[in-house]
Motif scaffolding. Structure first.
Motif, short mmCIF file in Angstrom:
data_model
loop_
_atom_site.label_atom_id
_atom_site.label_comp_id
_atom_site.label_asym_id
_atom_site.label_seq_id
_atom_site.Cartn_x
_atom_site.Cartn_y
_atom_site.Cartn_z
N VAL A 188 -17.05 -44.85 41.71
CA VAL A 188 -17.68 -43.59 41.34
C VAL A 188 -18.31 -43.77 39.97
O VAL A 188 -17.61 -43.87 38.96
N ASP A 189 -19.64 -43.81 39.90
CA ASP A 189 -20.36 -43.94 38.63
C ASP A 189 -20.59 -42.55 38.07
O ASP A 189 -21.41 -41.78 38.57
N LEU A 190 -19.85 -42.23 37.00
CA LEU A 190 -19.92 -40.90 36.40
C LEU A 190 -20.95 -40.82 35.28
O LEU A 190 -21.15 -39.75 34.70
N ALA A 191 -21.60 -41.94 34.94
CA ALA A 191 -22.51 -41.95 33.79
C ALA A 191 -23.64 -40.95 33.94
O ALA A 191 -24.10 -40.36 32.96
N SER A 192 -24.11 -40.75 35.17
CA SER A 192 -25.26 -39.86 35.39
C SER A 192 -24.86 -38.41 35.58
O SER A 192 -25.73 -37.55 35.77
N VAL A 193 -23.57 -38.12 35.57
CA VAL A 193 -23.09 -36.74 35.74
C VAL A 193 -23.02 -36.08 34.37
O VAL A 193 -22.23 -36.49 33.52
N ASP A 194 -23.85 -35.08 34.13
CA ASP A 194 -23.87 -34.45 32.81
C ASP A 194 -23.18 -33.10 32.77
O ASP A 194 -23.10 -32.46 31.71
N ASP A 195 -22.67 -32.64 33.90
CA ASP A 195 -21.96 -31.37 33.98
C ASP A 195 -20.52 -31.66 34.37
O ASP A 195 -20.25 -32.13 35.48
N ALA A 196 -19.58 -31.37 33.48
CA ALA A 196 -18.17 -31.68 33.73
C ALA A 196 -17.66 -31.03 35.01
O ALA A 196 -16.81 -31.58 35.71
N ALA A 197 -18.19 -29.85 35.33
CA ALA A 197 -17.72 -29.15 36.52
C ALA A 197 -18.09 -29.89 37.80
O ALA A 197 -17.51 -29.63 38.87
N GLN A 198 -19.05 -30.83 37.71
CA GLN A 198 -19.50 -31.57 38.88
C GLN A 198 -18.73 -32.87 39.11
O GLN A 198 -19.05 -33.61 40.05
N ALA A 199 -17.74 -33.16 38.27
CA ALA A 199 -16.99 -34.41 38.43
C ALA A 199 -16.32 -34.52 39.80
O ALA A 199 -16.44 -35.55 40.47
N PRO A 200 -15.59 -33.48 40.29
CA PRO A 200 -14.99 -33.61 41.63
C PRO A 200 -16.04 -33.83 42.72
O PRO A 200 -15.82 -34.61 43.65
N ALA A 201 -17.20 -33.16 42.60
CA ALA A 201 -18.25 -33.33 43.61
C ALA A 201 -18.81 -34.74 43.59
O ALA A 201 -19.14 -35.30 44.65
#
Length: 483
Positions: A188-201
């Motif tokens: 799971v590459d989280l680098a491009s996720v900028d909204d913490a609420a979207q981490a589970p998604a």
């Protein structure tokens, strides 16, 4: 249930991949012409890297059942060295052990053939791990320790400064561990996720689920209950609280799930084992250092290997060896910094490159395939710096006036911010936690330092601030007080 067959075995070293069953050697996807005898000898050597194979063993492998002169072996070894691009001072693959035989000395990454294995296949396939980097340099011990730690604990975080090579190591660990979990290893590459609420998604999408929004965590948990798999959560630092919360719930409600996280700071939740990835060992800066001795140090080996992969004509002479050592020392053994420097070595040469290091943040660029945060060391440290609180930024800038190690007491003198919300001690602890300050244990005492790459960055930030002269005067006054 599906039957999955692994690919035929292969051996990767430097820019080369050897496929014995296909009788093929490729360099950066380009086939290398090689005679049948030489191919058999190369296969014998890479099958046992680091092991001295006697001349009789190699003769038996290359000419089974035939009585041939030893000169035939020498001719084919010379042919092999030419095919691999070996020159004086360049990356060496085959070493002559006088009076005994030959030894393959470069790191080898092996993909072994396997039996047909019955596996349950979750949504999206058995795993989604990105391709591992062939010939990882200097990390075999770290990979083995992390795999062992992951067997003992369900959550392990690989922590280190930007550019240390955490993702590379994590992917290698996951590849080795995937066989121990029936539902695979998932990246799971989280680098491009900028909204913490979207981490589970983001985690759910990596597993092939289409869930979105507020229901993502609940559906993710439902999917993972009863499954036996490894989650690799990469680049957690900018979502640290959200990822920590999600990971804690996953571990509690999905008892057969294990998590391997990479971050510039720990998740700090129950059950977490933290592995701080160290820099690559760099050679000492000694005038007597010779080119051949550089390859005993992973930082120098990585530099030479990557530079040679970019330009086959690249080589290091004995008189250049101390310069390569200094480059590796100045770059703190950081894998990213060394690769950035190696990309420029063929253009500038090692002597000119050393002179460019003071401006390395402007001079050294990465490959187009690398993420934006790895294009320069400035971008890599920007990623961490922008996540700091204002107090942490102020303290980091002020600590950059120390040219070497410093004590807690001297740090407090220089770093005092006057903020009531936090003390220099708390802020220093946070910077250590976030891999921007290194704590070094020496007996009963602890000293601190900034990596040279971090110090240079922070000094530039200090110069851009309105307190540069004031902080430097405070540092001079503290030296006078100590004397």
């Amino acid at each position: 249930m599906t039957l999955q067959f692994e690919q035929p075995r292969s051996f990767a070293f430097g820019p080369f991949v050897l496929n014995p069953e296909q009788q093929m050697l490729v360099e950066d996807e380009t086939p290398v012409a090689l005679g049948g005898r030489a191919f058999d000898l190369l296969t014998a050597l890479v099958e046992q890297p680091g092991v001295v194979l006697s001349k009789s063993e190699l003769l038996a492998r290359g000419w089974p059942g035939l009585a041939v002169e030893e000169a035939n072996l020498k001719v084919n070894i010379a042919s092999l060295r030419r095919a691999l691009g070996e020159k004086a001072g360049s990356l060496q693959y085959i070493a002559t052990v006088i009076g005994r035989g030959y030894r393959f000395v470069a790191p080898v990454r092996t993909s072994q053939p396997g039996r047909a294995v019955a596996e349950r296949r979750p949504v999206g396939g058995q795993s989604n791990l990105p391709p591992a980097i062939a010939g990882i340099v200097g990390r075999a011990g770290d990979i083995a320790q992390i795999q062992k730690g992951l067997e003992a604990d369900r959550l392990l975080s690989i922590v280190g400064a930007g550019g240390m090579g955490k993702t590379t190591v994590a992917v290698a660990v996951a590849e080795g561990f995937a066989g121990q979990v029936s539902d695979g290893a998932w990246f799971v590459d989280l680098a491009s996720v900028d909204d913490a609420a979207q981490a589970p998604a983001a985690i759910a999408r990596a597993l092939g689920l289409s869930t979105q929004g507020a229901d993502a965590r609940a559906e993710l948990l439902d999917h993972l209950r009863g499954r036996r798999l490894l989650l690799v959560l990469d680049n957690c630092e900018h979502l640290i609280e959200a990822v920590a919360s999600c990971a804690q719930q996953l571990l509690a409600e999905a008892p057969q799930v294990r998590i391997l996280a990479t971050s510039r700071e720990p998740l700090r939740i129950n059950g977490e084992r933290v592995y701080r990835l160290p820099p690559l060992d760099a050679p000492p800066i000694e005038e007597s250092l010779q080119a051949a001795a550089l390859l005993a140090f992973p930082a120098a080996q990585l530099f030479i290997e990557r530079a040679a992969a970019r330009n086959r004509a690249f080589q290091v002479e004995d008189e250049d060896a101390p310069i390569v050592a200094e480059i590796c020392q100045r770059l703190d053994g950081l894998a990213l910094a060394i690769e950035l420097a190696a990309n420029s070595a063929s253009a500038f040469g090692v002597r000119e490159l050393l002179g460019l290091l003071d401006g390395r943040f402007r001079q050294l660029g990465g490959l187009r395939s690398w993420p934006d945060r790895h294009q320069t060391m400035t971008a890599a440290i920007d990623w961490s710096y922008n996540l700091l609180s204002e107090e942490e930024r102020v303290v980091l800038r002020r600590l950059s006036v120390f040219p070497t190690t410093f004590t807690l007491r001297s740090a407090c003198r220089i770093a005092e911010t006057g903020c009531e919300s936090t003390s220099p001690i708390e802020t220093l602890a946070a910077l250590v936690d976030k891999s921007l300050v290194t704590a070094e244990l020496g007996g009963s005492a602890v000293s601190y330092r900034l990596l040279d790459t971090t110090r240079t960055y922070a000094q530039r930030k200090l110069a851009e601030s309105d307190e540069d002269q004031w902080v430097r005067q405070r540092y001079a006054d503290s030296l006078n007080a100590d004397n």
